[in-house]
Design an enzyme around this catalytic site. Structure first.
Site, PDB file in Angstrom:
ATOM      1  N   ARG A  90     -24.470  -2.858 -61.674  1.00 32.07           N
ATOM      2  CA  ARG A  90     -23.418  -1.894 -62.027  1.00 32.07           C
ATOM      3  C   ARG A  90     -22.199  -2.096 -61.144  1.00 32.07           C
ATOM      4  O   ARG A  90     -21.065  -1.964 -61.591  1.00 32.07           O
ATOM      5  CB  ARG A  90     -23.956  -0.468 -61.895  1.00 32.07           C
ATOM      6  CG  ARG A  90     -25.078  -0.170 -62.885  1.00 32.07           C
ATOM      7  CD  ARG A  90     -25.700   1.183 -62.613  1.00 32.07           C
ATOM      8  NE  ARG A  90     -26.771   1.492 -63.544  1.00 32.07           N
ATOM      9  CZ  ARG A  90     -28.064   1.249 -63.297  1.00 32.07           C
ATOM     10  NH1 ARG A  90     -28.432   0.676 -62.167  1.00 32.07           N
ATOM     11  NH2 ARG A  90     -28.979   1.584 -64.187  1.00 32.07           N
ATOM     12  N   ASP A 150     -31.805   8.441 -64.379  1.00 35.54           N
ATOM     13  CA  ASP A 150     -32.865   7.844 -63.542  1.00 35.54           C
ATOM     14  C   ASP A 150     -33.965   8.877 -63.271  1.00 35.54           C
ATOM     15  O   ASP A 150     -35.150   8.538 -63.253  1.00 35.54           O
ATOM     16  CB  ASP A 150     -32.269   7.374 -62.205  1.00 35.54           C
ATOM     17  CG  ASP A 150     -30.963   6.634 -62.408  1.00 35.54           C
ATOM     18  OD1 ASP A 150     -30.870   5.453 -62.094  1.00 35.54           O
ATOM     19  OD2 ASP A 150     -30.007   7.285 -62.910  1.00 35.54           O
ATOM     20  N   ARG A 153     -36.116   9.014 -66.189  1.00 40.10           N
ATOM     21  CA  ARG A 153     -37.012   7.840 -66.232  1.00 40.10           C
ATOM     22  C   ARG A 153     -38.194   8.047 -65.288  1.00 40.10           C
ATOM     23  O   ARG A 153     -39.338   7.722 -65.623  1.00 40.10           O
ATOM     24  CB  ARG A 153     -36.231   6.570 -65.837  1.00 40.10           C
ATOM     25  CG  ARG A 153     -35.281   6.108 -66.923  1.00 40.10           C
ATOM     26  CD  ARG A 153     -34.422   4.937 -66.478  1.00 40.10           C
ATOM     27  NE  ARG A 153     -33.618   4.442 -67.600  1.00 40.10           N
ATOM     28  CZ  ARG A 153     -32.411   3.910 -67.489  1.00 40.10           C
ATOM     29  NH1 ARG A 153     -31.847   3.787 -66.295  1.00 40.10           N
ATOM     30  NH2 ARG A 153     -31.763   3.494 -68.550  1.00 40.10           N
ATOM     31  N   HIS A 177     -26.494   5.810 -58.427  1.00 36.01           N
ATOM     32  CA  HIS A 177     -27.047   5.411 -59.725  1.00 36.01           C
ATOM     33  C   HIS A 177     -26.976   3.882 -59.730  1.00 36.01           C
ATOM     34  O   HIS A 177     -25.992   3.290 -60.164  1.00 36.01           O
ATOM     35  CB  HIS A 177     -26.217   6.012 -60.866  1.00 36.01           C
ATOM     36  CG  HIS A 177     -26.546   5.446 -62.227  1.00 36.01           C
ATOM     37  ND1 HIS A 177     -27.798   5.494 -62.774  1.00 36.01           N
ATOM     38  CD2 HIS A 177     -25.781   4.797 -63.155  1.00 36.01           C
ATOM     39  CE1 HIS A 177     -27.789   4.914 -63.966  1.00 36.01           C
ATOM     40  NE2 HIS A 177     -26.577   4.478 -64.215  1.00 36.01           N
TER      41      HIS A 177
END
Ligand code: NAD
Length: 316
Positions: A90, A150, A153, A177
């Site tokens: 990212r 997240d 998840r 993140h």
């Protein structure tokens, strides 16, 4: 406080923006959804396609628009910009997306000073900090989607392992993140019990939980999805709906959004995810659960990762 209009403007009508709009439409949380994209035809096509679903969903006015439509919005979400390609992190997107973020934020604040800015574009923590800086808005009204996805998840994997509804799992991912994110097992609870107490009391004879493997799966799942289909969009769309609903409906939900730190765990002047109570005013307060020494050290190190990139691109 948000305007109470129920209007949500989504900038960037690509995979993330359009899926967010679709999930928001089905949820029935917004009265009006406006899609803005530098590719106006794309925004028009997405809006038309979505609006044809009106018969099947709660009523909502969906259209393509421009920056003037930010006036009177409760939430303006930034989902525009470059996305990760296979193998990219990212943070690799920062050079491209910082310029896009600056241009977009300047246009938003010309139209509204009341909306809550919700940043989804990656790297989301650096861009949330940048949006705060470029907009001049109060810190509670500029938030990033952070690790809400997240955390979902993490809950999903624990739910699968333990054979229990994900809604009975309280588990948070903190920090960036991204690759340095932290999974604080010490504050994870199932059905109101600390993880180890739950496992001790549970009559199922399942294998011991492999915390290292779960942490790796949470951290790397976006890479696997991007390898397989080019983008992640469904779960992040739902995460953005959860955040937006908490604002529009003044829900006071505790969510791990990315927000400006001010001394929590000795961390300041970076945006990262901590559990924060979210309502119509944006971030009402940050909650600091008691973490172990190792978890606190990992969180500080995650903050340093974000700060390094901020300095690299010249943010204060
Ligand atoms: P995409 O390529 O499908 O869509 C991006 C859209 O942004 C395109 O329609 C493009 O025309 C538009 N755009 C680009 N520059 C613009 C500008 N200056 N003004 C207006 N529109 C502009 O990408 P995507 O898959 O939708 O991903 C968007 C972003 O969201 C990426 O940065 C991605 O990494 C990020 N993302 C974040 C999360 C999260 O949890 N926060 C999850 C998934 C993806």
């Amino acid at each position: 406080m948000s305007t109470g209009s129920g209007k949500v403007v989504i900038i960037g009508a690509g995979a993330v923006g359009a899926t967010f709009a679709y999930a928001l439409q089905i949820r029935g949380a917004a009265r009006e959804i406006v899609l803005i994209d530098m590719d106006h035809r794309r925004a028009e096509g997405q809006a038309l396609d979505l609006s044809h679903g009106e018969f099947f969903t709660p009523p909502v006015d969906i259209r393509a628009g421009d920056y003037q439509d930010c006036a009177g919005a409760d939430v303006v979400a930034i989902c525009a910009g470059a996305k990760q390609k296979s193998g990219q992190s990212r943070m690799d997107l920062v050079e491209t997306n910082i310029g896009i973020c600056k241009a977009i934020v300047e246009k938003i604040v010309e139209q509204t000073a009341e909306a809550i800015l919700l940043v989804a574009t990656n790297p989301v923590d650096v861009l949330t900090y940048a949006a705060l800086h470029f907009s001049g808005l109060p810190k509670e009204r500029v938030i990033g989607s952070g690790t809400v996805l997240d955390s979902a998840r993490f809950r999903h994997l624990l739910s699968r392992h333990c054979g229990i509804d994900a809604r009975n799992v309280h588990a948070y991912v903190l920090g960036e993140h991204g690759d340095s994110e932290v999974l604080p097992w010490s504050i994870t609870t199932l059905a109101g019990m600390k993880m180890e107490d739950y496992c001790r009391a549970c009559p199922q004879k399942c294998p011991d939980i492999n915390s290292q493997q779960i942490a790796t799966e949470v951290r790397t799942s976006a890479y696997h999805i991007i390898d397989a289909k080019g983008a992640t969009n469904f779960a992040v769309g739902l995460a953005l709906v959860k955040i937006t609903t908490s604002i529009i409906r003044d829900e006071n939900s505790a969510l791990t959004v990315s927000t400006l730190t001010g001394g929590q765990y000795g961390i300041s002047d970076v945006c990262l995810s901590l559990p924060a109570v979210l309502n119509s005013g944006g971030v009402d307060r940050i909650i600091c659960p008691k973490l172990t020494g190792a978890e606190q050290a990992a969180l500080k190190s995650s903050a340093e990762t974000i700060r390094r990139i901020q300095r690299q691109i010249g943010l204060p």
